[in-house]
Design an enzyme around this catalytic site. Sequence first.
Site, PDB file in Angstrom:
ATOM      1  N   ARG A 101       0.896  -1.178   0.000  1.00 34.64           N
ATOM      2  CA  ARG A 101       0.000   0.000   0.000  1.00 34.64           C
ATOM      3  C   ARG A 101       0.924   1.215   0.000  1.00 34.64           C
ATOM      4  O   ARG A 101       1.708   1.412   0.934  1.00 34.64           O
ATOM      5  CB  ARG A 101      -0.887  -0.001   1.238  1.00 34.64           C
ATOM      6  CG  ARG A 101      -1.532   1.349   1.466  1.00 34.64           C
ATOM      7  CD  ARG A 101      -2.642   1.323   2.483  1.00 34.64           C
ATOM      8  NE  ARG A 101      -3.818   0.674   1.922  1.00 34.64           N
ATOM      9  CZ  ARG A 101      -5.048   0.796   2.429  1.00 34.64           C
ATOM     10  NH1 ARG A 101      -5.257   1.525   3.511  1.00 34.64           N
ATOM     11  NH2 ARG A 101      -6.063   0.185   1.876  1.00 34.64           N
ATOM     12  N   HIS A 128      -7.189   0.798  -6.484  1.00 35.59           N
ATOM     13  CA  HIS A 128      -7.430  -0.038  -5.299  1.00 35.59           C
ATOM     14  C   HIS A 128      -8.134  -1.314  -5.777  1.00 35.59           C
ATOM     15  O   HIS A 128      -9.327  -1.533  -5.514  1.00 35.59           O
ATOM     16  CB  HIS A 128      -8.296   0.734  -4.292  1.00 35.59           C
ATOM     17  CG  HIS A 128      -8.276   0.168  -2.908  1.00 35.59           C
ATOM     18  ND1 HIS A 128      -7.543  -0.946  -2.547  1.00 35.59           N
ATOM     19  CD2 HIS A 128      -8.918   0.566  -1.765  1.00 35.59           C
ATOM     20  CE1 HIS A 128      -7.727  -1.193  -1.255  1.00 35.59           C
ATOM     21  NE2 HIS A 128      -8.554  -0.297  -0.757  1.00 35.59           N
ATOM     22  N   GLN A 131     -10.096  -3.866  -3.468  1.00 37.09           N
ATOM     23  CA  GLN A 131     -11.369  -3.304  -3.028  1.00 37.09           C
ATOM     24  C   GLN A 131     -12.452  -3.531  -4.093  1.00 37.09           C
ATOM     25  O   GLN A 131     -13.542  -4.020  -3.791  1.00 37.09           O
ATOM     26  CB  GLN A 131     -11.206  -1.791  -2.769  1.00 37.09           C
ATOM     27  CG  GLN A 131     -12.458  -1.116  -2.299  1.00 37.09           C
ATOM     28  CD  GLN A 131     -12.871  -1.587  -0.905  1.00 37.09           C
ATOM     29  OE1 GLN A 131     -12.064  -1.578   0.006  1.00 37.09           O
ATOM     30  NE2 GLN A 131     -14.115  -2.002  -0.745  1.00 37.09           N
ATOM     31  N   ASP A 223     -16.973   7.327  -1.843  1.00 34.45           N
ATOM     32  CA  ASP A 223     -15.675   7.185  -1.165  1.00 34.45           C
ATOM     33  C   ASP A 223     -15.396   8.534  -0.482  1.00 34.45           C
ATOM     34  O   ASP A 223     -16.100   9.534  -0.735  1.00 34.45           O
ATOM     35  CB  ASP A 223     -14.608   6.860  -2.240  1.00 34.45           C
ATOM     36  CG  ASP A 223     -13.211   6.640  -1.687  1.00 34.45           C
ATOM     37  OD1 ASP A 223     -13.033   6.540  -0.461  1.00 34.45           O
ATOM     38  OD2 ASP A 223     -12.260   6.570  -2.507  1.00 34.45           O
ATOM     39  N   CYS A 263     -16.233   1.939   0.374  1.00 25.59           N
ATOM     40  CA  CYS A 263     -15.057   1.117   0.667  1.00 25.59           C
ATOM     41  C   CYS A 263     -14.662   1.184   2.136  1.00 25.59           C
ATOM     42  O   CYS A 263     -13.997   0.282   2.637  1.00 25.59           O
ATOM     43  CB  CYS A 263     -13.897   1.569  -0.209  1.00 25.59           C
ATOM     44  SG  CYS A 263     -13.556   3.339  -0.055  1.00 25.59           S
ATOM     45  N   ARG A 291     -13.539  -8.487   1.457  1.00 23.46           N
ATOM     46  CA  ARG A 291     -12.115  -8.244   1.221  1.00 23.46           C
ATOM     47  C   ARG A 291     -11.307  -9.489   1.618  1.00 23.46           C
ATOM     48  O   ARG A 291     -10.369  -9.889   0.932  1.00 23.46           O
ATOM     49  CB  ARG A 291     -11.628  -7.032   2.047  1.00 23.46           C
ATOM     50  CG  ARG A 291     -12.146  -5.677   1.579  1.00 23.46           C
ATOM     51  CD  ARG A 291     -11.495  -5.207   0.297  1.00 23.46           C
ATOM     52  NE  ARG A 291     -10.038  -5.147   0.392  1.00 23.46           N
ATOM     53  CZ  ARG A 291      -9.339  -4.136   0.919  1.00 23.46           C
ATOM     54  NH1 ARG A 291      -9.952  -3.069   1.380  1.00 23.46           N
ATOM     55  NH2 ARG A 291      -8.010  -4.166   0.938  1.00 23.46           N
TER      56      ARG A 291
HETATM   57  N1   CP Z   1     -11.159  -0.014   2.357  1.00 28.16           N
HETATM   58  C1   CP Z   1      -9.897  -0.060   2.815  1.00 28.16           C
HETATM   59  O1   CP Z   1      -8.934  -0.339   2.088  1.00 28.16           O
HETATM   60  O2   CP Z   1      -9.786   0.166   4.161  1.00 28.16           O
HETATM   61  P1   CP Z   1      -8.437   0.441   4.958  1.00 28.16           P
HETATM   62  O3   CP Z   1      -7.874   1.730   4.458  1.00 28.16           O
HETATM   63  O4   CP Z   1      -8.835   0.499   6.411  1.00 28.16           O
HETATM   64  O5   CP Z   1      -7.485  -0.691   4.695  1.00 28.16           O
HETATM   65  N1  NVA Z   2      -9.741   6.806  -1.666  1.00 31.49           N
HETATM   66  C1  NVA Z   2      -9.424   6.390  -0.324  1.00 31.49           C
HETATM   67  C2  NVA Z   2      -9.684   4.924  -0.158  1.00 31.49           C
HETATM   68  C3  NVA Z   2      -9.428   4.378   1.215  1.00 31.49           C
HETATM   69  C4  NVA Z   2      -9.647   2.917   1.311  1.00 31.49           C
HETATM   70  C5  NVA Z   2      -7.969   6.713  -0.029  1.00 31.49           C
HETATM   71  O1  NVA Z   2      -7.119   6.491  -0.910  1.00 31.49           O
HETATM   72  O2  NVA Z   2      -7.677   7.207   1.050  1.00 31.49           O
END
Ligand code: CP
Ligand code: NVA
Length: 310
Positions: A101, A128, A131, A223, A263, A291
């Site tokens: 990530r 993502h 997701q 989101d 999400c 997930r």
């Molecule tokens: N939806 C998602 O990826 O959640 P987190 O940021 O908590 O991992």
């Molecule tokens: N768009 C958001 C998604 C979090 C799961 C971010 O990148 O922070």
Amino acid sequence: MFHDFLSIHDLTPYQFSQIMDLTREIKEKPRRFRDRLKNKILAMIFEKPSLRTRMTFETGMLQLGGEAIYLAPSDIQMGTRETPYDVGKNLERWVDAVMIRTFAHQIAVDLAQACAIPVINALTDILHPCQAMADFFTVKEKIGDLAHMKLAYVGDGSNVCHSLLFAAAKTGAEISVATPAGYEPDPDIVKKAVLDGQETEFKVLITSDPSEAVQDADAVYTDAWTSMGQESEKAKRADIFPPYQVNAELMAKAKQRALFMHCLPAHRGEEVTDEVIDSVQSVVFDQAENRLHVQKAIMLLLIEQKNKNG
Ligand code: CP
Ligand code: NVA
């Protein structure tokens, strides 16, 4: 089969359904899979915070008989302390797969190019994919036929929105996206999704009108208005996005009983009201649960294939 899981765009429609089918099997009969990744280790690189992603990858690996090692943002300092290439060349000597990530998508691509082991994208600034796979699995469970459903996405043209566009293109779903001007999805991604969608019955609409987007929608998705890494824009975005809030009035313009999706993490009172996220139409915790199942399927496919090919 695919070597890495960086973007849904890289999958064929067949591979997309292969992941969906294996996810169903794993969800229905988890005990059958409990030793499938015995003695395998996943490295988890986190350069941004997480609840769901960390919990589901780590739990998923344990449930498959393997282990996961968490690397916090302060540990590696990718690109500052060490290049993605050197990180990859080290990790491949010790573990069986890497989950990352991070910020720039190129970091995940560079890491994957360096590594002989599979690399899984657990969120970058532009995508993502895990997701969106879980989201489409959730829609399939609730509605059935992905090819004839309409998903409306309202809010920021974010990483989640981009991956939903690719998922819709692979399955032939219809997707409409409503964002404020200047916050539309990346035109290159939309173009690629349209090309992918030539193989399916994909339909896409990009608009600035949330009411137009949600019309006849089977599911309404939103989101955060400010994603991780955009914190300095929070005040500006808070002024621009309120007309894009998903509230009862907007939900009433979608199909009756349309699903509400997010999400998570949700910012209650901003992109969604309590009334909507806590309603019977909301499937946000099913998405979060899925997930786990979808990522187990992805890890299984990637790691077992890597072992087969040596
Ligand atoms: N939806 C998602 O990826 O959640 P987190 O940021 O908590 O991992
Ligand atoms: N768009 C958001 C998604 C979090 C799961 C971010 O990148 O922070």
